[in-house]
Scaffold this motif. Structure first.
Motif, PDB file in Angstrom:
ATOM      1  N   ALA A  51      -8.490  -3.260  -0.539  1.00  0.00           N
ATOM      2  CA  ALA A  51      -7.479  -2.218  -0.324  1.00  0.00           C
ATOM      3  C   ALA A  51      -6.761  -1.901  -1.630  1.00  0.00           C
ATOM      4  O   ALA A  51      -6.540  -0.730  -1.982  1.00  0.00           O
TER       5      ALA A  51
ATOM      6  N   ARG B  62      -8.035   2.142   3.332  1.00  0.00           N
ATOM      7  CA  ARG B  62      -7.126   1.107   2.840  1.00  0.00           C
ATOM      8  C   ARG B  62      -6.492   0.341   3.997  1.00  0.00           C
ATOM      9  O   ARG B  62      -6.353  -0.888   3.945  1.00  0.00           O
TER      10      ARG B  62
ATOM     11  N   GLY C 210      -6.959   1.548  -3.735  1.00  0.00           N
ATOM     12  CA  GLY C 210      -5.742   2.276  -4.078  1.00  0.00           C
ATOM     13  C   GLY C 210      -5.587   2.475  -5.573  1.00  0.00           C
ATOM     14  O   GLY C 210      -5.251   3.572  -6.039  1.00  0.00           O
TER      15      GLY C 210
ATOM     16  N   ASP D  38       0.828  -1.204   0.000  1.00  0.00           N
ATOM     17  CA  ASP D  38       0.000   0.000   0.000  1.00  0.00           C
ATOM     18  C   ASP D  38       0.863   1.254   0.000  1.00  0.00           C
ATOM     19  O   ASP D  38       0.559   2.229  -0.690  1.00  0.00           O
TER      20      ASP D  38
END
Length: 426
Positions: free
Chosen positions: A158, A146, A162, A30
Motif C-alpha cells: 500500500a 491501497r 501510494g 494512507d
C-alpha cells in the motif's frame, strides 16, 4: 460473490489477520499520503499558472475529490469494514469484486464528466472536465487497491503504491509545467495517465485483476453500508465541494481557485483532526460500552484540536507576502483574502470533533446526521448568498458562519443525547 457470513470469517486479530488498530493506523497514514500528494500537485500548479487557470484546476480537484469520496464510501471503506477480518481466500475474491466496483464507478463518473463537459461555458473548462473524466477510472482504482492492501494487513505494498503514484504524478506535472505546458488538459491528462499506471502496478502487486461480473451483487449485498457511508460523505465533505461549485457559478472560476488555495495551507490542520479522530474512535467506543461518561473526553478532544488548529492558523496569518507568493504564485492574492475565515472554519472542525466521536460511540448516528444536515444546508445557502453579496470574501464568511453554527449544533445534539441510554447498534 462470497460474502463474509459465518464460515467465511475468522476471529478478529486471529492468526494471519491484521488487527483493527493496525488497519486504522495504516488507513490514517494512507490518508495523509493521499492528501499531501494532492497538496503537492496543487502547489506545483499554483506556482506555474495564472489565478484563473488555477481555478480550473480547482474544479478538476473538486470533481476528482467528489468521485473519490463516493467511491471510498461505496467500495473501499466497505471492503475495509466487511473483509478486514475475512479469511484470505474470501478476502481475495472480495478484492477482485471491490476493485471491479471501483472500475465501474470510475467509468460511470468519467462518462458523466465527459458528457457534462459538452454543455459547460468556455473551452478551457470544457476540455479540463473532459480530461478529468478520462482520468477518473485510473484514479479510483489505484486508490481502491491501497485500501485492499491495508485490509489484508499488507501495508508495504500500500505504501509502495501510494509513494510510486505520488512520485509519478508529481514528476509528470512538474515536467509539464516546467516545459511551459500550462493547459489544464495536458496537466490533467498527465495526472490521469500516472494514476492509470499506478492502478496497473496495483494489479501486479496484488496479483489479481478487477472483476466486473459481480458488481451489481456487490452493491446489492453491501447496500446497508454503502447508503449510510455515502450519506455521511454527502453531508460532510461532499456538501462543501458542492458549495464551492455553486460559489464558482456565482462569482467565477477564479473564486474556486482562491478557496482551494487557502485550503492548501490548512491541509495539515485537517489531517491532524481526521487522524486524531480515527485513532480515538475505539477508546471512545470502549468508554461508552463500559457506561462511562463521554463529556470530559469530548471536551478535551474538541478543545485540544481547537487549540492546535488555531495555533496553526495564527502561524499562517503571519506568513509574509513574499513567502506566500513563492509557495502559491498568483493564487496567493485570492488565498490571502479568504485565509482568515478559512482558519476559523478549521478551528470549528476541531472543536466539533469531540461531540462527533461521542455521538458515534453512543450510537446516536441519527442525531449526528441531523447536525451535519444543518451544516450542509447552511454551507450551500450562506456560501452562495455571501458570494452574491460580497464576492469570494463574502462566500468565505458565509462558509465560516455555517461551520460555526454546525459546531454549535453538534455540541447541542451531544448534550441533548448524553443523558439517554447507549444504543448498542452503531
Amino acid at each position: 460473490m462470497t460474502q463474509v457470513v459465518g464460515a467465511g470469517t475468522a476471529p478478529p486479530g486471529g492468526p494471519g489477520q491484521p488487527s483493527l488498530r493496525s488497519r486504522i493506523r495504516w488507513r490514517v497514514a494512507d490518508q495523509v499520503l493521499s492528501s499531501l500528494t494532492v497538496v503537492g500537485l496543487s502547489f506545483v500548479v499554483a506556482r506555474s499558472v495564472e489565478a484563473h487557470i488555477f481555478g480550473i484546476f480547482g474544479v478538476v480537484l473538486l470533481l476528482a475529490g467528489f468521485a473519490l469520496g463516493i467511491t471510498r464510501a461505496m467500495v473501499s471503506d466497505v471492503f475495509l469494514i466487511q473483509f478486514g477480518d475475512a479469511v484470505p481466500g474470501v478476502r481475495r475474491q472480495a478484492a477482485r469484486n471491490a476493485t471491479g466496483a471501483a472500475v465501474a464507478l470510475g467509468l460511470a463518473a468519467g462518462t458523466f464528466c465527459c458528457l457534462v463537459s459538452a454543455v459547460l461555458p468556455g473551452q478551457p473548462i470544457r476540455t479540463a472536465v473532459f480530461a478529468v473524466g478520462l482520468a477518473l477510472p485510473g484514479l479510483l482504482v489505484q486508490d481502491c487497491f491501497r485500501l485492499v492492501f491495508i485490509a489484508a494487513g499488507r501495508p508495504r505494498p500500500a505504501l509502495l503504491l501510494g509513494l510510486s503514484g505520488a512520485a509519478v504524478q508529481l514528476t509528470v506535472v512538474v515536467l509539464l509545467t516546467g516545459a511551459g505546458h500550462h493547459s489544464m488538459v495536458g496537466i490533467t491528462a498527465g495526472w490521469g495517465a500516472a494514476a492509470l499506471l499506478s492502478a496497473g502496478i496495483g494489479c501486479l502487486l496484488a496479483r489479481l485483476t478487477p472483476s466486473l461480473r459481480e458488481v451489481p451483487l456487490w452493491f446489492a449485498l453491501n447496500r446497508h453500508l454503502t447508503v449510510r457511508l455515502s450519506i455521511d460523505y454527502l453531508l460532510g465533505l461532499g456538501s462543501l465541494y458542492l458549495a464551492y461549485c455553486l460559489i464558482g457559478g456565482v462569482v467565477g472560476i477564479a473564486a474556486i481557485g482562491a478557496l482551494w488555495a487557502a485550503q492548501m495551507f490548512l491541509v495539515p490542520a485537517y489531517l491532524v483532526i481526521s487522524g486524531t479522530s480515527a485513532l480515538l474512535r475505539a477508546p471512545f467506543a470502549a468508554r461508552a460500552e463500559r457506561g462511562q461518561g463521554l463529556l470530559r473526553p469530548a471536551l478535551l478532544t474538541g478543545l485540544g484540536l481547537g487549540v492546535v488548529t488555531a495555533l496553526w492558523g495564527v502561524a499562517l496569518t503571519a506568513v509574509p507576502e513574499w513567502l506566500g507568493m513563492h509557495l502559491s504564485g498568483q493564487s496567493w492574492d485570492g488565498a490571502s483574502d479568504v485565509l482568515e475565515p478559512a482558519v476559523i472554519g478549521v478551528v470549528m472542525a476541531g472543536l466539533g470533533a469531540g461531540p462527533v466521536l461521542a455521538l458515534r460511540a453512543r450510537g446516536r448516528l441519527d442525531a449526528l446526521r441531523r447536525a451535519w444536515l444543518v451544516r450542509a444546508l447552511l454551507l450551500l445557502v450562506l456560501g452562495t448568498v455571501g458570494a452574491d453579496l460580497h464576492g469570494v470574501r463574502g462566500a468565505a464568511i458565509g462558509l465560516v458562519a455555517a461551520h460555526v453554527i454546525g459546531a454549535i449544533a453538534l455540541w447541542a445534539q451531544f448534550l441533548r443525547n448524553s443523558a439517554q441510554p447507549v444504543d448498542p447498534v452503531r
